[in-house]
Scaffold this active site. Structure first.
Site, PDB file in Angstrom:
ATOM      1  N   ARG A  10       0.863  -1.182   0.000  1.00  0.00           N
ATOM      2  CA  ARG A  10       0.000   0.000   0.000  1.00  0.00           C
ATOM      3  C   ARG A  10       0.897   1.228   0.000  1.00  0.00           C
ATOM      4  O   ARG A  10       2.116   1.122   0.111  1.00  0.00           O
ATOM      5  CB  ARG A  10      -1.029   0.003   1.149  1.00  0.00           C
ATOM      6  CG  ARG A  10      -0.787  -0.871   2.332  1.00  0.00           C
ATOM      7  CD  ARG A  10       0.254  -0.375   3.258  1.00  0.00           C
ATOM      8  NE  ARG A  10       0.086   1.034   3.497  1.00  0.00           N
ATOM      9  CZ  ARG A  10       1.049   1.874   3.703  1.00  0.00           C
ATOM     10  NH1 ARG A  10       2.307   1.463   3.719  1.00  0.00           N
ATOM     11  NH2 ARG A  10       0.815   3.153   3.902  1.00  0.00           N
ATOM     12  N   GLY A  11       0.257   2.406  -0.131  1.00  0.00           N
ATOM     13  CA  GLY A  11       1.042   3.634  -0.276  1.00  0.00           C
ATOM     14  C   GLY A  11       1.215   3.920  -1.764  1.00  0.00           C
ATOM     15  O   GLY A  11       1.514   3.013  -2.559  1.00  0.00           O
ATOM     16  N   ALA A  12       1.069   5.205  -2.117  1.00  0.00           N
ATOM     17  CA  ALA A  12       0.985   5.574  -3.541  1.00  0.00           C
ATOM     18  C   ALA A  12       2.163   5.072  -4.389  1.00  0.00           C
ATOM     19  O   ALA A  12       1.971   4.475  -5.450  1.00  0.00           O
ATOM     20  CB  ALA A  12       0.869   7.095  -3.655  1.00  0.00           C
ATOM     21  N   ASN A  33      -5.059  12.571   0.900  1.00  0.00           N
ATOM     22  CA  ASN A  33      -4.224  11.698   1.737  1.00  0.00           C
ATOM     23  C   ASN A  33      -5.150  10.905   2.655  1.00  0.00           C
ATOM     24  O   ASN A  33      -6.369  11.079   2.635  1.00  0.00           O
ATOM     25  CB  ASN A  33      -3.222  12.548   2.530  1.00  0.00           C
ATOM     26  CG  ASN A  33      -2.125  11.708   3.151  1.00  0.00           C
ATOM     27  OD1 ASN A  33      -1.512  10.892   2.464  1.00  0.00           O
ATOM     28  ND2 ASN A  33      -1.880  11.864   4.434  1.00  0.00           N
ATOM     29  N   LYS A  34      -4.560  10.040   3.452  1.00  0.00           N
ATOM     30  CA  LYS A  34      -5.339   9.165   4.330  1.00  0.00           C
ATOM     31  C   LYS A  34      -6.377   9.950   5.127  1.00  0.00           C
ATOM     32  O   LYS A  34      -6.100  11.057   5.603  1.00  0.00           O
ATOM     33  CB  LYS A  34      -4.379   8.436   5.283  1.00  0.00           C
ATOM     34  CG  LYS A  34      -5.010   7.413   6.183  1.00  0.00           C
ATOM     35  CD  LYS A  34      -5.835   6.388   5.455  1.00  0.00           C
ATOM     36  CE  LYS A  34      -5.056   5.621   4.409  1.00  0.00           C
ATOM     37  NZ  LYS A  34      -5.911   4.842   3.501  1.00  0.00           N
ATOM     38  N   ARG A  52      -7.288  -0.140  -6.999  1.00  0.00           N
ATOM     39  CA  ARG A  52      -7.505   0.905  -5.984  1.00  0.00           C
ATOM     40  C   ARG A  52      -7.590   2.243  -6.712  1.00  0.00           C
ATOM     41  O   ARG A  52      -6.766   2.521  -7.577  1.00  0.00           O
ATOM     42  CB  ARG A  52      -6.378   0.932  -4.946  1.00  0.00           C
ATOM     43  CG  ARG A  52      -6.437  -0.245  -3.971  1.00  0.00           C
ATOM     44  CD  ARG A  52      -5.555  -0.048  -2.763  1.00  0.00           C
ATOM     45  NE  ARG A  52      -6.117   0.891  -1.820  1.00  0.00           N
ATOM     46  CZ  ARG A  52      -5.461   1.353  -0.745  1.00  0.00           C
ATOM     47  NH1 ARG A  52      -4.220   0.952  -0.508  1.00  0.00           N
ATOM     48  NH2 ARG A  52      -6.034   2.201   0.077  1.00  0.00           N
ATOM     49  N   GLN A 101      -2.183   2.308   9.985  1.00  0.00           N
ATOM     50  CA  GLN A 101      -0.867   2.367   9.316  1.00  0.00           C
ATOM     51  C   GLN A 101       0.155   3.134  10.158  1.00  0.00           C
ATOM     52  O   GLN A 101       1.349   2.903  10.028  1.00  0.00           O
ATOM     53  CB  GLN A 101      -0.998   3.050   7.943  1.00  0.00           C
ATOM     54  CG  GLN A 101      -1.719   2.227   6.908  1.00  0.00           C
ATOM     55  CD  GLN A 101      -3.175   2.617   6.814  1.00  0.00           C
ATOM     56  OE1 GLN A 101      -3.789   2.998   7.808  1.00  0.00           O
ATOM     57  NE2 GLN A 101      -3.752   2.510   5.643  1.00  0.00           N
ATOM     58  N   ASP A 160      -1.566  10.781  -1.688  1.00  0.00           N
ATOM     59  CA  ASP A 160      -1.857   9.740  -2.675  1.00  0.00           C
ATOM     60  C   ASP A 160      -2.155  10.355  -4.036  1.00  0.00           C
ATOM     61  O   ASP A 160      -1.988   9.708  -5.065  1.00  0.00           O
ATOM     62  CB  ASP A 160      -3.032   8.900  -2.184  1.00  0.00           C
ATOM     63  CG  ASP A 160      -2.667   8.243  -0.863  1.00  0.00           C
ATOM     64  OD1 ASP A 160      -2.148   7.130  -0.884  1.00  0.00           O
ATOM     65  OD2 ASP A 160      -2.834   8.887   0.186  1.00  0.00           O
TER      66      ASP A 160
END
Ligand code: MRU
Length: 371
Positions: A54-56, A259-260, A95, A208, A249
């Site tokens: 995960r993570g861009a 972002n998150k 995603r 996370q 992201d």
């Protein structure tokens, strides 16, 4: 970055078999360090969708390698391109929010057009996947070298007293191929001997921060404290946060930062308390096509069970338990968008800029649309 003294990236080609891509399966961190082998594009899709990675930046790199795995499976006849288009669609749908994903997939499709045969196209796909991963690591390293100047300046202003930095989610090396974005300047500052302490938002529902950022900081020996997501505002009111730094992201070329989920609330609190709020991101997370971050950035909605249940270590086993009344409804909007007026500056691989089109394009003039 190092894990128990050994250098790792988050994704790499198996040294034994070039047809196997290896990833750190992040679902088991911080409790277990597990490496997973990916053999097919479908396995790459699952790894992205179910957040083994995960993570861009890492999602982009995995998609790049997913396209290579698809090229290995594609028939060596005229249906090669159609097979690749189908694989591209599946990967892109895995995603929605991180723009690095579609960028990597489209780059693979465009590059493979140069190949004259299936085997030529496969070779190109292998090379381009490696380039995407290397570039991501290179961009993040630069972000660390550029972003550290902000930390050095703030530390000077505090006469070298402990600088308290708040971060949300995980924008460390696990979210990229190496180094990370928000955490890259932190690691660089720590290696230069700057006295730092990191407030780590736990980042519900997938945690996370509590699981991944904390694990990274522990490994790098950077002092940190995990806080519940709602604590940042209180800390800022009491002068206990000198700077907020997050990843992104997808950031529009007009400076809206996705972002998150929960990032926006940190930005609001930072503005209210005069705390500088930075977003660190490589240019591969900038969406050059869209302008209105609220209307146009797709916000992923994930399984409500991620909210209703929580996972942790119990007697040596990773277990999942129900947190809520059994029949509760839950909503799981995975990202939010912070408008540019709340962002002090963007930290990119080419420099630091204001969150507006003119300043962003000054760093990336080749992205200027020429009619
Ligand atoms: O849902 P995730 O874990 O893939 O979310 C991505 C993130 O790690 C963050 O939003 C992060 O802060 C930005 S870094 C790509």
């Amino acid at each position: 970055m190092k894990v128990n003294g050994k250098h790792f990236r988050t994704i790499w080609v198996s040294g034994k078999d070039k047809k196997i891509i290896r990833i750190i399966d992040q679902r088991y961190l911080p409790h277990k360090f597990v490496v997973e082998d990916l053999h097919s594009p479908d396995e790459a899709v699952t790894a992205i969708k179910d957040m083994h990675v995960r993570g861009a930046g890492l999602i982009g790199a995995t998609a790049g390698y997913g396209m290579y795995l698809a090229a290995l499976q594609a028939p060596g006849d005229v249906s090669f391109d159609r097979h690749m288009e189908e694989a591209a669609e599946k990967l892109k749908a895995s995603r929605p929010t991180a723009v690095n994903l579609s960028l990597a997939v489209d780059r693979q499709l465009a590059s493979m057009q140069r190949g004259r045969s299936a085997s030529g196209k496969r070779m190109i796909a292998f090379k381009v996947a490696g380039d995407i991963a290397d570039e991501d690591a290179g961009f993040c390293k630069k972000i660390g070298e550029i972003g550290v100047t902000i930390i050095e300046e703030l530390s000077r202003k505090k006469n070298g007293n402990t600088l308290n930095i708040l971060t949300h989610c995980n924008a460390g090396w696990l979210a990229f191929v190496d180094y990370g974005t928000a955490m890259a300047p932190v690691y660089e500052a720590h290696s230069r001997g700057i006295d730092l302490h990191i407030w780590v938002d736990e980042t519900r529902p997938r945690n996370q921060g509590a699981g991944l950022t904390a694990w990274e900081l522990e490994n790098q020996r950077v002092p940190y404290t995990i806080i519940p997501d709602n604590t940042g505002g209180h800390l800022m009111q009491h002068g206990m946060v000198d700077m907020v730094i997050v990843g992104s992201d997808r950031t529009t070329c007009t400076g809206y930062v996705a972002n998150k989920t929960g990032t926006y609330l940190k930005a609001l609190a930072a503005k209210d308390n005069g705390v500088p709020f930075y977003a660190a991101l490589p240019s591969t997370s900038i969406d050059w096509q869209i302008e209105d971050g609220f209307a146009e950035i797709p916000i992923e909605q994930r399984d409500p069970d991620e909210v209703r249940y929580i996972e942790g270590l119990c007697e040596g086993q990773i277990k999942r338990v129900l947190l809520t009344p059994a029949g509760s409804r839950a909503a799981n909007y995975a990202f939010d968008v912070t408008p540019p007026r709340l962002v002090t500056a963007l930290i990119t691989e080419r420099g630091i800029c204001n969150p507006d089109r003119k300043s962003i394009l000054k760093l990336f003039p080749e992205k200027e649309k020429r009619e």
